[in-house]
Design a protein around this motif. Structure first.
Motif, PDB file in Angstrom:
ATOM      1  N   UNK A  67     -19.351  -1.920  -0.479  1.00  0.00           N
ATOM      2  CA  UNK A  67     -18.928  -0.674  -1.137  1.00  0.00           C
ATOM      3  C   UNK A  67     -18.500   0.352  -0.081  1.00  0.00           C
ATOM      4  N   UNK A  68     -17.368   0.972  -0.329  1.00  0.00           N
ATOM      5  CA  UNK A  68     -16.883   2.033   0.550  1.00  0.00           C
ATOM      6  C   UNK A  68     -16.630   3.267  -0.314  1.00  0.00           C
ATOM      7  N   UNK A  69     -16.547   4.436   0.312  1.00  0.00           N
ATOM      8  CA  UNK A  69     -16.242   5.638  -0.465  1.00  0.00           C
ATOM      9  C   UNK A  69     -14.806   5.578  -0.981  1.00  0.00           C
ATOM     10  N   UNK A  70     -14.538   6.341  -2.037  1.00  0.00           N
ATOM     11  CA  UNK A  70     -13.237   6.309  -2.700  1.00  0.00           C
ATOM     12  C   UNK A  70     -12.129   6.979  -1.894  1.00  0.00           C
ATOM     13  N   UNK A  71     -11.560   6.218  -0.988  1.00  0.00           N
ATOM     14  CA  UNK A  71     -10.443   6.672  -0.164  1.00  0.00           C
ATOM     15  C   UNK A  71      -9.863   5.378   0.417  1.00  0.00           C
ATOM     16  N   UNK A  72      -8.589   5.089   0.197  1.00  0.00           N
ATOM     17  CA  UNK A  72      -8.014   3.804   0.634  1.00  0.00           C
ATOM     18  C   UNK A  72      -8.274   3.506   2.110  1.00  0.00           C
ATOM     19  N   UNK A  73      -8.339   4.561   2.906  1.00  0.00           N
ATOM     20  CA  UNK A  73      -8.569   4.373   4.347  1.00  0.00           C
ATOM     21  C   UNK A  73      -9.858   3.580   4.604  1.00  0.00           C
ATOM     22  N   UNK A  74     -10.884   3.848   3.814  1.00  0.00           N
ATOM     23  CA  UNK A  74     -12.170   3.169   4.038  1.00  0.00           C
ATOM     24  C   UNK A  74     -12.130   1.716   3.574  1.00  0.00           C
ATOM     25  N   UNK A  75     -11.484   1.486   2.443  1.00  0.00           N
ATOM     26  CA  UNK A  75     -11.374   0.107   1.936  1.00  0.00           C
ATOM     27  C   UNK A  75     -10.617  -0.720   2.973  1.00  0.00           C
ATOM     28  N   UNK A  76      -9.556  -0.135   3.515  1.00  0.00           N
ATOM     29  CA  UNK A  76      -8.766  -0.863   4.513  1.00  0.00           C
ATOM     30  C   UNK A  76      -9.546  -1.060   5.815  1.00  0.00           C
ATOM     31  N   UNK A  77     -10.412  -0.109   6.120  1.00  0.00           N
ATOM     32  CA  UNK A  77     -11.251  -0.266   7.315  1.00  0.00           C
ATOM     33  C   UNK A  77     -12.157  -1.484   7.152  1.00  0.00           C
ATOM     34  N   UNK A  78     -12.803  -1.581   5.996  1.00  0.00           N
ATOM     35  CA  UNK A  78     -13.702  -2.724   5.781  1.00  0.00           C
ATOM     36  C   UNK A  78     -12.914  -4.033   5.751  1.00  0.00           C
ATOM     37  N   UNK A  79     -11.737  -4.011   5.126  1.00  0.00           N
ATOM     38  CA  UNK A  79     -10.927  -5.228   5.089  1.00  0.00           C
ATOM     39  C   UNK A  79     -10.503  -5.644   6.498  1.00  0.00           C
ATOM     40  N   UNK A  80     -10.167  -4.643   7.320  1.00  0.00           N
ATOM     41  CA  UNK A  80      -9.765  -4.957   8.697  1.00  0.00           C
ATOM     42  C   UNK A  80     -10.933  -5.571   9.474  1.00  0.00           C
ATOM     43  N   UNK A  81     -12.148  -5.181   9.095  1.00  0.00           N
ATOM     44  CA  UNK A  81     -13.322  -5.726   9.774  1.00  0.00           C
ATOM     45  C   UNK A  81     -13.683  -7.122   9.262  1.00  0.00           C
ATOM     46  N   UNK A  82     -12.963  -7.555   8.223  1.00  0.00           N
ATOM     47  CA  UNK A  82     -13.186  -8.917   7.727  1.00  0.00           C
ATOM     48  C   UNK A  82     -13.962  -8.977   6.428  1.00  0.00           C
ATOM     49  N   UNK A  83     -14.609  -7.865   6.039  1.00  0.00           N
ATOM     50  CA  UNK A  83     -15.313  -7.837   4.754  1.00  0.00           C
ATOM     51  C   UNK A  83     -14.334  -7.553   3.631  1.00  0.00           C
TER      52      UNK A  83
END
Ligand code: GTR
Length: 330
Positions: A175-191
């Motif tokens: 779970x990430x906070x509601x801001x695309x930047x965070x979702x993309x951060x987690x995706x970039x980390x592989x999660x």
């Protein structure tokens, strides 16, 4: 009070959504404040202290009524209520404000600050002031930026396994906070980043809708997530300040003197909250360790920093000058 009752009171304008105008400037007002955290949490306490000072300085004409513990919903809802004047103070993470005022996203970039001490220097200085002004002067935001607070550093936790390397994040729904930047951060980390308001995270962890989340030790503790997601890794991938914003609609109805008072006490709150924060981090870390949580620490975070490069390319490039100024602060 039930959430629905509170919302209908807010809707009726019964508690401080006083109409702008000269008469309002002199009348008694209850300024409503919200926070996702419970009473006693550093951010809540700091806003309540601000309220007490305001009460004293105006002989009870201006008071602050705190709605803690997500009584008014998550942070997105808090901002919306402040925008329409149903709420005066919203204490939220810069995370959600970044979706409204693009410039503040610079504080939301992964690893933008070297450490918490660096972040504090930046928010206390010229850049901190400039970004508060960007919020205040943004016509779409309809918010006044009052002050920053400390939100420490955010670390990944999950129900499945200890995360010791970037590879360990693979396949975990976080779970990430509601801001695309965070979702993309987690995706970039592989999660797999999943955007969600804090009001839904506890049950999402319980039911397995997500495998984990990320947050600072006081939040991991106070939301009770450590009782479900027992692997905590000190990734410190985000150091996001908290922020206190005010409804522009209500602000415009206040006298200049009252505005000044609120600004002055907010500036004091920025520094006072910090003392409460440091103490709370130590207490929460002790509680987490005493509960038998495995806390993974890192000597080298470079693999994590390298992994988030695509996020920097996409979101950091337009803020190069500001980022350089932040990095130059020692
Ligand atoms: C906490 C922060 C809250 C909120 C929360 C979240 O650290 O204090 O304002 O942003 O995280 O993850 O939603």
């Amino acid at each position: 009070m039930k959430r629905r009752t509170v919302l209908s009171l807010l809707g009726a304008g019964a508690l401080g959504a006083t109409a702008p105008g000269r008469a309002a400037a002199q009348s008694k007002m209850v300024l409503k404040a919200s926070d996702v955290h419970p009473l006693g949490y550093p951010t809540v306490e700091a806003v309540q202290r601000l309220g007490k000072k305001l009460d004293q300085a105006t002989n009870g004409r201006l008071t602050v009524q705190m709605f803690p513990s997500m009584q008014l919903g998550g942070e997105k809802e808090a901002l919306e209520q402040a925008q329409v004047g149903a709420l005066a103070f919203a204490r939220v993470s810069v995370g959600v404000v970044g979706s409204i005022v693009d410039e503040v996203n610079v504080f939301n970039l992964p690893f933008v600050f070297r450490d918490v001490a660096h972040m504090r220097k930046v928010i206390d200085g010229e850049i901190g002031k400039e970004l508060l002004d960007k919020i205040t002067t943004n016509p779409q935001a309809r918010l006044i930026g009052l002050c920053w607070m400390d939100g420490g550093s955010r670390n990944v936790y999950n129900t499945k396994r200890p995360v010791r390397t970037v590879e360990d994040l693979k396949g975990l729904k976080i779970r990430m906070m509601g801001n695309p930047l965070f979702v993309e951060t987690m995706n970039a980390l592989g999660g797999n980043g999943v955007a969600m308001g804090m009001d839904q995270v506890y049950s999402a962890l319980q039911t397995g809708v997500v495998d984990g989340a990320e947050n600072n030790p006081p939040s991991y503790d106070s939301f009770g997530h450590y009782t479900i997601a027992k692997h905590y890794s000190m990734t410190e991938h985000l150091i996001i300040p908290e922020i206190l914003v005010f409804s522009k609609r209500i602000w415009d109805g206040l006298s200049k003197d009252d505005q000044e008072l609120i600004r002055k006490f907010s500036a004091e709150a920025q520094l006072e909250q910090r003392q409460l924060w440091d103490q709370r981090v130590a207490e929460s870390m002790k509680k987490i360790r005493d509960a038998g949580i495995e806390v993974v620490t890192f000597t080298d975070k470079k693999p994590f920093q390298d992994a988030v490069k695509p996020v920097w390319d996409k979101y950091g490039a337009k803020h190069t000058v500001l980022v350089q100024r932040i990095q130059a602060i020692q």
